[in-house]
Design a protein around this motif. Structure first.
Motif, PDB file in Angstrom:
ATOM      1  N   ASP A  21       0.848  -1.196   0.000  1.00  0.00           N
ATOM      2  CA  ASP A  21       0.000   0.000   0.000  1.00  0.00           C
ATOM      3  C   ASP A  21       0.884   1.245   0.000  1.00  0.00           C
ATOM      4  OD1 ASP A  21      -2.309   1.476  -0.003  1.00  0.00           O
ATOM      5  OD2 ASP A  21      -2.554   1.434   2.172  1.00  0.00           O
ATOM      6  N   THR A  22       1.902   1.235  -0.839  1.00  0.00           N
ATOM      7  CA  THR A  22       2.851   2.342  -0.902  1.00  0.00           C
ATOM      8  C   THR A  22       2.864   2.910  -2.315  1.00  0.00           C
ATOM      9  OG1 THR A  22       4.236   1.386   0.832  1.00  0.00           O
ATOM     10  CG2 THR A  22       5.262   3.004  -0.607  1.00  0.00           C
ATOM     11  N   GLU A  23       2.923   4.217  -2.403  1.00  0.00           N
ATOM     12  CA  GLU A  23       2.878   4.892  -3.692  1.00  0.00           C
ATOM     13  C   GLU A  23       3.917   6.003  -3.730  1.00  0.00           C
ATOM     14  OE1 GLU A  23      -0.914   6.136  -6.038  1.00  0.00           O
ATOM     15  OE2 GLU A  23      -0.356   7.835  -4.792  1.00  0.00           O
ATOM     16  N   VAL A  24       4.535   6.209  -4.896  1.00  0.00           N
ATOM     17  CA  VAL A  24       5.395   7.363  -5.085  1.00  0.00           C
ATOM     18  C   VAL A  24       4.674   8.370  -5.970  1.00  0.00           C
ATOM     19  CG1 VAL A  24       7.616   6.257  -4.702  1.00  0.00           C
ATOM     20  CG2 VAL A  24       6.613   6.224  -6.985  1.00  0.00           C
ATOM     21  N   GLN A  25       4.834   9.631  -5.631  1.00  0.00           N
ATOM     22  CA  GLN A  25       4.281  10.730  -6.427  1.00  0.00           C
ATOM     23  C   GLN A  25       5.427  11.664  -6.795  1.00  0.00           C
ATOM     24  OE1 GLN A  25       1.156  12.536  -4.127  1.00  0.00           O
ATOM     25  NE2 GLN A  25       0.041  10.620  -3.903  1.00  0.00           N
ATOM     26  N   ALA A  85       9.296   1.049 -11.228  1.00  0.00           N
ATOM     27  CA  ALA A  85       9.689   0.273 -10.051  1.00  0.00           C
ATOM     28  C   ALA A  85      10.591  -0.866 -10.502  1.00  0.00           C
ATOM     29  CB  ALA A  85       8.455  -0.281  -9.347  1.00  0.00           C
ATOM     30  N   TRP A  86      11.681  -1.115  -9.737  1.00  0.00           N
ATOM     31  CA  TRP A  86      12.691  -2.082 -10.145  1.00  0.00           C
ATOM     32  C   TRP A  86      13.130  -2.971  -8.988  1.00  0.00           C
ATOM     33  CZ3 TRP A  86      14.681  -3.056 -14.895  1.00  0.00           C
ATOM     34  CH2 TRP A  86      14.353  -2.145 -15.912  1.00  0.00           C
ATOM     35  N   ARG A  87      13.510  -4.202  -9.334  1.00  0.00           N
ATOM     36  CA  ARG A  87      14.322  -5.024  -8.438  1.00  0.00           C
ATOM     37  C   ARG A  87      15.777  -4.772  -8.760  1.00  0.00           C
ATOM     38  NH1 ARG A  87      12.379 -11.146  -7.648  1.00  0.00           N
ATOM     39  NH2 ARG A  87      14.553 -11.132  -6.964  1.00  0.00           N
ATOM     40  N   ALA A  88      16.638  -4.917  -7.770  1.00  0.00           N
ATOM     41  CA  ALA A  88      18.049  -4.590  -7.950  1.00  0.00           C
ATOM     42  C   ALA A  88      18.706  -5.464  -9.015  1.00  0.00           C
ATOM     43  CB  ALA A  88      18.788  -4.730  -6.621  1.00  0.00           C
ATOM     44  N   ASP A  89      18.436  -6.771  -9.012  1.00  0.00           N
ATOM     45  CA  ASP A  89      19.095  -7.651  -9.976  1.00  0.00           C
ATOM     46  C   ASP A  89      18.677  -7.334 -11.403  1.00  0.00           C
ATOM     47  OD1 ASP A  89      16.502  -8.516  -9.579  1.00  0.00           O
ATOM     48  OD2 ASP A  89      17.008 -10.649  -9.427  1.00  0.00           O
ATOM     49  N   ALA A  90      17.403  -7.012 -11.612  1.00  0.00           N
ATOM     50  CA  ALA A  90      16.938  -6.663 -12.960  1.00  0.00           C
ATOM     51  C   ALA A  90      17.564  -5.348 -13.419  1.00  0.00           C
ATOM     52  CB  ALA A  90      15.417  -6.577 -12.992  1.00  0.00           C
ATOM     53  N   TRP A  91      17.696  -4.394 -12.490  1.00  0.00           N
ATOM     54  CA  TRP A  91      18.294  -3.115 -12.875  1.00  0.00           C
ATOM     55  C   TRP A  91      19.743  -3.272 -13.303  1.00  0.00           C
ATOM     56  CZ3 TRP A  91      17.278   1.342 -14.688  1.00  0.00           C
ATOM     57  CH2 TRP A  91      18.254   2.339 -14.662  1.00  0.00           C
ATOM     58  N   GLU A  92      20.481  -4.123 -12.601  1.00  0.00           N
ATOM     59  CA  GLU A  92      21.885  -4.337 -12.960  1.00  0.00           C
ATOM     60  C   GLU A  92      22.004  -4.940 -14.358  1.00  0.00           C
ATOM     61  OE1 GLU A  92      23.460  -6.708  -9.855  1.00  0.00           O
ATOM     62  OE2 GLU A  92      23.402  -5.112  -8.354  1.00  0.00           O
ATOM     63  N   ARG A  93      21.083  -5.835 -14.711  1.00  0.00           N
ATOM     64  CA  ARG A  93      21.125  -6.427 -16.059  1.00  0.00           C
ATOM     65  C   ARG A  93      20.797  -5.381 -17.117  1.00  0.00           C
ATOM     66  NH1 ARG A  93      18.323 -10.632 -13.437  1.00  0.00           N
ATOM     67  NH2 ARG A  93      16.362  -9.938 -14.371  1.00  0.00           N
ATOM     68  N   VAL A  94      19.757  -4.610 -16.902  1.00  0.00           N
ATOM     69  CA  VAL A  94      19.350  -3.617 -17.887  1.00  0.00           C
ATOM     70  C   VAL A  94      20.410  -2.550 -18.061  1.00  0.00           C
ATOM     71  CG1 VAL A  94      17.714  -1.741 -18.323  1.00  0.00           C
ATOM     72  CG2 VAL A  94      16.884  -3.991 -17.659  1.00  0.00           C
ATOM     73  N   LEU A 113       3.750   1.018  -5.712  1.00  0.00           N
ATOM     74  CA  LEU A 113       4.937   0.166  -5.780  1.00  0.00           C
ATOM     75  C   LEU A 113       4.603  -1.300  -5.505  1.00  0.00           C
ATOM     76  CD1 LEU A 113       7.542   2.383  -3.893  1.00  0.00           C
ATOM     77  CD2 LEU A 113       7.062   2.296  -6.352  1.00  0.00           C
ATOM     78  N   PRO A 114       5.023  -2.208  -6.388  1.00  0.00           N
ATOM     79  CA  PRO A 114       4.885  -3.638  -6.081  1.00  0.00           C
ATOM     80  C   PRO A 114       5.729  -3.995  -4.862  1.00  0.00           C
ATOM     81  CG  PRO A 114       5.357  -3.283  -8.418  1.00  0.00           C
ATOM     82  CD  PRO A 114       5.575  -1.968  -7.731  1.00  0.00           C
ATOM     83  N   PRO A 115       5.352  -5.044  -4.114  1.00  0.00           N
ATOM     84  CA  PRO A 115       6.080  -5.393  -2.880  1.00  0.00           C
ATOM     85  C   PRO A 115       7.560  -5.695  -3.092  1.00  0.00           C
ATOM     86  CG  PRO A 115       3.942  -6.488  -2.938  1.00  0.00           C
ATOM     87  CD  PRO A 115       4.122  -5.845  -4.282  1.00  0.00           C
ATOM     88  N   GLN A 116       7.965  -6.106  -4.305  1.00  0.00           N
ATOM     89  CA  GLN A 116       9.367  -6.458  -4.529  1.00  0.00           C
ATOM     90  C   GLN A 116      10.241  -5.252  -4.879  1.00  0.00           C
ATOM     91  OE1 GLN A 116       6.798  -7.544  -6.348  1.00  0.00           O
ATOM     92  NE2 GLN A 116       6.610  -9.767  -6.192  1.00  0.00           N
ATOM     93  N   THR A 117       9.693  -4.051  -4.910  1.00  0.00           N
ATOM     94  CA  THR A 117      10.425  -2.876  -5.367  1.00  0.00           C
ATOM     95  C   THR A 117      11.639  -2.582  -4.489  1.00  0.00           C
ATOM     96  OG1 THR A 117       8.391  -1.899  -6.215  1.00  0.00           O
ATOM     97  CG2 THR A 117      10.260  -0.413  -5.884  1.00  0.00           C
ATOM     98  N   GLU A 118      12.799  -2.365  -5.146  1.00  0.00           N
ATOM     99  CA  GLU A 118      14.024  -1.973  -4.460  1.00  0.00           C
ATOM    100  C   GLU A 118      14.572  -0.638  -4.953  1.00  0.00           C
ATOM    101  OE1 GLU A 118      16.366  -5.880  -3.216  1.00  0.00           O
ATOM    102  OE2 GLU A 118      15.839  -5.939  -5.351  1.00  0.00           O
ATOM    103  N   PHE A 119      14.317  -0.316  -6.210  1.00  0.00           N
ATOM    104  CA  PHE A 119      14.719   0.961  -6.788  1.00  0.00           C
ATOM    105  C   PHE A 119      13.511   1.627  -7.442  1.00  0.00           C
ATOM    106  CE2 PHE A 119      19.124  -0.990  -7.641  1.00  0.00           C
ATOM    107  CZ  PHE A 119      19.616  -0.535  -6.426  1.00  0.00           C
ATOM    108  N   VAL A 120      13.496   2.965  -7.420  1.00  0.00           N
ATOM    109  CA  VAL A 120      12.520   3.738  -8.173  1.00  0.00           C
ATOM    110  C   VAL A 120      13.290   4.619  -9.154  1.00  0.00           C
ATOM    111  CG1 VAL A 120      10.725   5.512  -8.088  1.00  0.00           C
ATOM    112  CG2 VAL A 120      10.795   3.721  -6.339  1.00  0.00           C
ATOM    113  N   LEU A 121      12.928   4.540 -10.415  1.00  0.00           N
ATOM    114  CA  LEU A 121      13.580   5.312 -11.476  1.00  0.00           C
ATOM    115  C   LEU A 121      12.592   6.314 -12.042  1.00  0.00           C
ATOM    116  CD1 LEU A 121      16.086   5.548 -13.474  1.00  0.00           C
ATOM    117  CD2 LEU A 121      14.775   4.013 -14.976  1.00  0.00           C
TER     118      LEU A 121
END
Length: 317
Positions: free
Chosen positions: A199-203, A225-234, A273-281
């Motif tokens: 129940d978290t949102e970024v504005q 919204a990103w997971r850390a491992d996916a961001w490193e790959r991208v 934000l999905p529960p797995q979110t680690e980074f916001v871009l």
């Protein structure tokens, strides 16, 4: 009933003071469901309130807040909101969800956590290497930090970001690109417990401007919204993989630059934000929309006053 701006402001003041009637609350709920301008005004109010809280202005020194923000604050009585702003925050979250229920705040109050407050007054110049390789810095296409340029003056302070080109160092196939963009990566792993609640949102909000030009431009804002491992790959791949690899993304408002150097226009975006979110871009960008066969030109388009706030449920006191 509350279409006029002054009536809307008066109603919001009564809501946060606990003085609104049930009829007024129902009317506000209906208005927020159906009126995009009312929702924009409400999100703007909550963004400014979060900023004032972050500065300690509500309890310490209101005179430290820029005059134009103090004027806006007085219009809605924001210096009197205090803890009752949590009620209003519940309304904001509902606007972006499937329903809008005033009673949702009974289970817990919403609190705003400032993630980014940047007017480009301090800090290093933006990097020109495309997607950011680290958190807390701006990176993207060629941009710089500028003082007042002709009739365009910073929205706040003495500095602003200026878009210069539609490419970055090493960008593959940059020819013909008509969009100049800048990115910012925020690390939210320290808020894992709050985000896991779902129940978290970024504005996000920012101001854009452009000098009069024979060409036409539009601006837009995006949030991912990103997971850390996916961001490193991208980050080791082409930037075009950003959309397909994110956990979630939201396209915010789009604005045609009005060619008025004296007017700053506002962009907004929001993402739950999905529960797995680690980074916001986030990405703010300017696109040249005229002369499809002609040269691409930037250098008189500007960004200022970037605000990113995370709204999350706080435990009951």
């Amino acid at each position: 009933m509350f279409e006029e701006g002054s009536s809307m402001d008066a109603l919001l003041s009564r809501v946060v003071d606990g003085a609104a009637s049930e009829e007024e609350l129902r009317a506000l709920e209906a208005l927020l469901r159906t009126n995009p301008e009312a929702r924009r005004r409400y999100v703007h109010a909550m963004d400014l309130h979060a900023e004032l809280q972050a500065r300690g202005a509500l309890q310490k020194d209101p005179e430290s807040v820029p005059e134009r923000e103090r004027e806006a604050g007085r219009a809605l009585g924001w210096f009197r909101w205090g803890s009752r702003a949590a009620l209003a925050a519940g309304i904001v979250i509902g606007v972006f969800g499937t329903s809008l229920v005033f009673g949702a705040v009974v289970a817990g109050k919403k609190r705003g956590i400032p993630l980014l407050r940047d007017g480009f007054e301090k800090g290093p110049a933006p990097k020109v290497t495309g997607l950011p390789r680290e958190c807390g810095v701006w990176s993207g296409d060629f941009c710089d930090i500028a003082d007042a340029q002709g009739d365009v003056r910073p929205a706040h302070g003495k500095k602003m970001l200026r878009f210069l080109r539609a490419d970055y160092e090493g960008k593959p196939n940059p020819e013909g690109n008509r969009t100049s963009g800048i990115w910012y990566l925020a690390d939210v792993r320290g808020f894992g417990r709050e985000i896991l609640g779902g129940d978290t949102e970024v504005q996000i909000s920012t101001l854009i401007n452009g000098a009069p030009s024979e060409r036409t431009y539009m601006a837009f804002l995006s949030v991912y919204a990103w997971r850390a491992d996916a961001w490193e790959r991208v980050n080791r791949q082409d930037w075009r993989a950003v959309d397909s690899s994110a956990l979630a993304l939201s396209r915010g408002s789009k604005v045609d630059l009005d060619q008025d150097a004296g007017t700053w226009q506002r962009l907004d975006a929001a993402l739950r934000l999905p529960p797995q979110t680690e980074f916001v871009l986030i990405q703010a960008a300017i696109k040249q929309t005229s002369h499809p066969g002609g040269p691409v030109a930037f250098g008189e388009q500007f960004l200022d006053h970037v605000r990113m706030t995370m709204w999350t449920r706080a435990p009951m006191q």
